[in-house]
Design an enzyme around this catalytic site. Sequence first.
Site, PDB file in Angstrom:
ATOM      1  N   LYS A 136     -15.000 -56.036 -42.486  1.00  0.00           N
ATOM      2  CA  LYS A 136     -14.320 -55.892 -43.792  1.00  0.00           C
ATOM      3  C   LYS A 136     -14.906 -54.745 -44.599  1.00  0.00           C
ATOM      4  O   LYS A 136     -14.181 -53.952 -45.163  1.00  0.00           O
ATOM      5  CB  LYS A 136     -14.491 -57.158 -44.649  1.00  0.00           C
ATOM      6  CG  LYS A 136     -13.828 -58.385 -44.171  1.00  0.00           C
ATOM      7  CD  LYS A 136     -13.954 -59.503 -45.214  1.00  0.00           C
ATOM      8  CE  LYS A 136     -15.380 -59.920 -45.547  1.00  0.00           C
ATOM      9  NZ  LYS A 136     -16.131 -60.513 -44.439  1.00  0.00           N
ATOM     10  N   ARG A 150     -26.261 -55.106 -35.720  1.00  0.00           N
ATOM     11  CA  ARG A 150     -25.954 -54.442 -37.000  1.00  0.00           C
ATOM     12  C   ARG A 150     -27.210 -54.145 -37.834  1.00  0.00           C
ATOM     13  O   ARG A 150     -28.110 -54.962 -37.926  1.00  0.00           O
ATOM     14  CB  ARG A 150     -25.027 -55.367 -37.795  1.00  0.00           C
ATOM     15  CG  ARG A 150     -24.810 -54.958 -39.224  1.00  0.00           C
ATOM     16  CD  ARG A 150     -23.566 -55.567 -39.777  1.00  0.00           C
ATOM     17  NE  ARG A 150     -23.748 -56.905 -40.309  1.00  0.00           N
ATOM     18  CZ  ARG A 150     -22.786 -57.565 -40.956  1.00  0.00           C
ATOM     19  NH1 ARG A 150     -21.593 -57.041 -41.104  1.00  0.00           N
ATOM     20  NH2 ARG A 150     -23.021 -58.766 -41.427  1.00  0.00           N
ATOM     21  N   ARG A 185     -13.988 -66.171 -51.606  1.00  0.00           N
ATOM     22  CA  ARG A 185     -14.396 -66.942 -50.416  1.00  0.00           C
ATOM     23  C   ARG A 185     -14.211 -68.436 -50.569  1.00  0.00           C
ATOM     24  O   ARG A 185     -14.595 -69.199 -49.668  1.00  0.00           O
ATOM     25  CB  ARG A 185     -15.871 -66.677 -50.102  1.00  0.00           C
ATOM     26  CG  ARG A 185     -16.093 -65.232 -49.778  1.00  0.00           C
ATOM     27  CD  ARG A 185     -17.459 -64.996 -49.217  1.00  0.00           C
ATOM     28  NE  ARG A 185     -17.722 -63.590 -49.300  1.00  0.00           N
ATOM     29  CZ  ARG A 185     -18.515 -62.919 -48.494  1.00  0.00           C
ATOM     30  NH1 ARG A 185     -19.133 -63.535 -47.537  1.00  0.00           N
ATOM     31  NH2 ARG A 185     -18.692 -61.637 -48.658  1.00  0.00           N
ATOM     32  N   ARG A 211     -30.260 -57.091 -42.146  1.00  0.00           N
ATOM     33  CA  ARG A 211     -30.055 -58.027 -43.248  1.00  0.00           C
ATOM     34  C   ARG A 211     -30.691 -59.370 -42.907  1.00  0.00           C
ATOM     35  O   ARG A 211     -30.485 -59.870 -41.807  1.00  0.00           O
ATOM     36  CB  ARG A 211     -28.544 -58.231 -43.480  1.00  0.00           C
ATOM     37  CG  ARG A 211     -27.882 -57.054 -44.123  1.00  0.00           C
ATOM     38  CD  ARG A 211     -26.374 -57.167 -44.131  1.00  0.00           C
ATOM     39  NE  ARG A 211     -25.839 -58.478 -44.473  1.00  0.00           N
ATOM     40  CZ  ARG A 211     -24.572 -58.698 -44.785  1.00  0.00           C
ATOM     41  NH1 ARG A 211     -23.714 -57.677 -44.817  1.00  0.00           N
ATOM     42  NH2 ARG A 211     -24.143 -59.900 -45.069  1.00  0.00           N
ATOM     43  N   ARG A 214     -23.322 -69.112 -42.099  1.00  0.00           N
ATOM     44  CA  ARG A 214     -22.245 -68.286 -42.694  1.00  0.00           C
ATOM     45  C   ARG A 214     -20.911 -68.571 -42.012  1.00  0.00           C
ATOM     46  O   ARG A 214     -19.873 -68.637 -42.673  1.00  0.00           O
ATOM     47  CB  ARG A 214     -22.601 -66.800 -42.575  1.00  0.00           C
ATOM     48  CG  ARG A 214     -23.707 -66.403 -43.535  1.00  0.00           C
ATOM     49  CD  ARG A 214     -24.327 -65.081 -43.146  1.00  0.00           C
ATOM     50  NE  ARG A 214     -23.463 -63.961 -43.403  1.00  0.00           N
ATOM     51  CZ  ARG A 214     -23.611 -62.758 -42.825  1.00  0.00           C
ATOM     52  NH1 ARG A 214     -24.570 -62.553 -41.954  1.00  0.00           N
ATOM     53  NH2 ARG A 214     -22.797 -61.792 -43.131  1.00  0.00           N
TER      54      ARG A 214
HETATM   55  P1  AMP Z   1     -21.306 -60.022 -47.451  1.00  0.00           P
HETATM   56  O1  AMP Z   1     -22.071 -58.762 -47.460  1.00  0.00           O
HETATM   57  O2  AMP Z   1     -19.920 -59.838 -47.968  1.00  0.00           O
HETATM   58  O3  AMP Z   1     -21.348 -60.710 -46.113  1.00  0.00           O
HETATM   59  O4  AMP Z   1     -22.038 -61.011 -48.482  1.00  0.00           O
HETATM   60  C1  AMP Z   1     -23.383 -61.369 -48.304  1.00  0.00           C
HETATM   61  C2  AMP Z   1     -23.688 -62.704 -48.959  1.00  0.00           C
HETATM   62  O5  AMP Z   1     -23.455 -62.613 -50.372  1.00  0.00           O
HETATM   63  C3  AMP Z   1     -22.836 -63.868 -48.493  1.00  0.00           C
HETATM   64  O6  AMP Z   1     -23.293 -64.435 -47.287  1.00  0.00           O
HETATM   65  C4  AMP Z   1     -22.988 -64.821 -49.687  1.00  0.00           C
HETATM   66  O7  AMP Z   1     -24.265 -65.445 -49.692  1.00  0.00           O
HETATM   67  C5  AMP Z   1     -22.957 -63.861 -50.867  1.00  0.00           C
HETATM   68  N1  AMP Z   1     -21.569 -63.637 -51.335  1.00  0.00           N
HETATM   69  C6  AMP Z   1     -20.902 -62.455 -51.377  1.00  0.00           C
HETATM   70  N2  AMP Z   1     -19.667 -62.618 -51.875  1.00  0.00           N
HETATM   71  C7  AMP Z   1     -19.533 -63.945 -52.161  1.00  0.00           C
HETATM   72  C8  AMP Z   1     -18.484 -64.751 -52.694  1.00  0.00           C
HETATM   73  N3  AMP Z   1     -17.293 -64.241 -53.051  1.00  0.00           N
HETATM   74  N4  AMP Z   1     -18.725 -66.076 -52.824  1.00  0.00           N
HETATM   75  C9  AMP Z   1     -19.906 -66.620 -52.510  1.00  0.00           C
HETATM   76  N5  AMP Z   1     -20.931 -65.931 -51.993  1.00  0.00           N
HETATM   77  C10 AMP Z   1     -20.765 -64.594 -51.829  1.00  0.00           C
END
Ligand code: AMP
Length: 211
Positions: free
Chosen positions: A13, A127, A88, A156, A167
Amino acid sequence: MRLVLVGPPGAGKGTQAQFISAHLGVPKISTGDIFRANVSQGTDLGQEAKKYMDAGELVPDPVILGIMKDALSTPAAAKGAILDGVVRTVPQAEGLAKLADELGRKIDKVVLFDVPDDEIIRRISGRTVCDKCQTPYMGREPGTTCAKCGGKLVRRPDDEPEAVKTRLNAYRAQTEPVIQWARDHDLDVIEIDATGDIDLITKRAMRALEP
Ligand code: AMP
């Protein structure tokens, strides 16, 4: 154009959001990037979010709704926005719909990136991400230099196997219902096959987004 990108962790994404944002000339808003930037700056928001992120859990809805409001109210987002991972859970989707209404804006499409679990695990284990500009890389070792900004590539913490499992479970239980919610609310949901080469996925996304 206002797009909501949804997909499991590792679906690409973030990478595709960058291309789509450049192509359409509207900003990308990523809550994950906002949290990582806050973590590296040591802000209160960063400290709170880090607990959830490192465990692979979702940050609570009220925190997301606050960020959503700030990010969408900026002049830069007035013309449109690519919302990458910003929605989400169903309460977040409801919050976004209400906010869009208040701001007199419309959600044009919900874009779902489809990838099977075994492919997700394979991708995430290869990654790294720049600790400065957040650009993700595949097959580049931690400690090497970001080609874009000269920052350092890191792994990460939430890409460790235990966190990835959490996740994925959170995605299935809390995020997938957003798709049905969107269909029930007559939003235009488009599905993109997010397997294969990055370029190919971009082409599929661009084709699907043509008017
Ligand atoms: P991402 O980089 O988009 O995978 O986001 C990393 C982490 O940030 C996720 O695993 C969640 O812990 C938190 N996070 C990001 N966006 C959201 C969201 N819309 N709702 C809840 N947690 C979020």
